[in-house]
Design a protein around this motif. Structure first.
Motif, PDB file in Angstrom:
ATOM      1  N   ILE A   5      -3.416   0.970   3.168  1.00  0.00           N
ATOM      2  CA  ILE A   5      -2.372   0.405   4.527  1.00  0.00           C
ATOM      3  C   ILE A   5      -3.249   0.903   5.579  1.00  0.00           C
ATOM      4  CG2 ILE A   5      -0.521   1.089   5.771  1.00  0.00           C
ATOM      5  CD1 ILE A   5       1.108   1.513   3.253  1.00  0.00           C
TER       6      ILE A   5
ATOM      7  N   THR B 167       7.223   6.210   2.632  1.00  0.00           N
ATOM      8  CA  THR B 167       7.528   4.734   2.465  1.00  0.00           C
ATOM      9  C   THR B 167       5.977   4.083   2.263  1.00  0.00           C
ATOM     10  OG1 THR B 167       9.515   4.664   3.823  1.00  0.00           O
ATOM     11  CG2 THR B 167       8.044   2.582   3.801  1.00  0.00           C
ATOM     12  N   MET B 168       5.025   4.758   3.103  1.00  0.00           N
ATOM     13  CA  MET B 168       3.628   4.277   2.796  1.00  0.00           C
ATOM     14  C   MET B 168       3.135   4.539   1.322  1.00  0.00           C
ATOM     15  SD  MET B 168       2.326   5.646   6.550  1.00  0.00           S
ATOM     16  CE  MET B 168       0.510   4.957   6.305  1.00  0.00           C
TER      17      MET B 168
ATOM     18  N   THR C 162       5.112   4.508  -1.322  1.00  0.00           N
ATOM     19  CA  THR C 162       5.816   3.813  -2.137  1.00  0.00           C
ATOM     20  C   THR C 162       5.066   2.415  -2.114  1.00  0.00           C
ATOM     21  OG1 THR C 162       7.811   5.052  -1.894  1.00  0.00           O
ATOM     22  CG2 THR C 162       7.938   2.634  -2.611  1.00  0.00           C
ATOM     23  N   LYS C 163       4.782   1.869  -1.130  1.00  0.00           N
ATOM     24  CA  LYS C 163       4.127   0.576  -0.789  1.00  0.00           C
ATOM     25  C   LYS C 163       2.601   0.550  -1.759  1.00  0.00           C
ATOM     26  CE  LYS C 163       6.521  -0.829   3.268  1.00  0.00           C
ATOM     27  NZ  LYS C 163       6.548  -1.159   4.680  1.00  0.00           N
ATOM     28  N   ILE C 164       1.828   1.834  -1.415  1.00  0.00           N
ATOM     29  CA  ILE C 164       0.447   1.726  -1.851  1.00  0.00           C
ATOM     30  C   ILE C 164       0.843   1.892  -3.536  1.00  0.00           C
ATOM     31  CG2 ILE C 164      -1.391   3.390  -2.358  1.00  0.00           C
ATOM     32  CD1 ILE C 164      -1.346   3.734   0.557  1.00  0.00           C
TER      33      ILE C 164
ATOM     34  N   ALA D  99       3.308   0.748  -5.328  1.00  0.00           N
ATOM     35  CA  ALA D  99       3.662  -0.800  -5.651  1.00  0.00           C
ATOM     36  C   ALA D  99       2.538  -1.851  -5.791  1.00  0.00           C
ATOM     37  CB  ALA D  99       4.671  -1.414  -4.843  1.00  0.00           C
ATOM     38  N   ASN D 100       1.822  -1.477  -4.872  1.00  0.00           N
ATOM     39  CA  ASN D 100       0.335  -2.304  -4.845  1.00  0.00           C
ATOM     40  C   ASN D 100      -0.358  -2.003  -6.037  1.00  0.00           C
ATOM     41  OD1 ASN D 100      -2.657  -2.797  -4.103  1.00  0.00           O
ATOM     42  ND2 ASN D 100      -1.331  -4.172  -2.887  1.00  0.00           N
TER      43      ASN D 100
END
Length: 112
Positions: free
Chosen positions: A47, A86-87, A89-91, A93-94
């Motif tokens: 991110i 949240t960051m 979680t996004k990483i 998922a990626n």
């Protein structure tokens, strides 16, 4: 394995002088990187962003220093102002989508 998260801070924008102090940082450019190994392959999710800060005279002030200690202070600012769960979680998922893709790109071979 678990995802390992690290910070990269390539640049900080600073006022040369402000509120009676020198090198007052007002924007931090960051990369929050997660890496995970699976089957001897390293997967990475990142991110990239900026975070703005305002220094007011009388607030605690730490002078800029080109050291890891000062970098740790800046990371503390980021961790105090960003939504780290949240960051992450996004990483995650990626990275999972790289390890186990659910989509693919299809092309017409005569264009390649």
């Amino acid at each position: 394995m678990a995802v390992i998260y690290t910070w990269e801070i390539p640049t900080m924008n600073a006022h040369i002088q402000s509120e009676g102090q020198e090198n007052v940082i007002y924007t931090v450019h960051y990369r929050y990187v997660g890496t995970e190994e699976s089957d001897d392959i390293t997967y990475t999710g990142t991110i990239i962003g900026t975070e703005n800060y305002t220094y007011l005279e009388g607030d605690p002030f730490t002078p800029y220093s080109n050291t890891e200690e000062f970098q740790n202070i800046v990371v503390g600012w980021l961790e105090g102002s960003l939504d780290i769960p949240t960051m992450q979680t996004k990483i995650l998922a990626n990275i999972q989508s790289q390890i186990t893709p659910i989509n693919e790109d299809l092309v017409f071979t005569w264009y390649n």
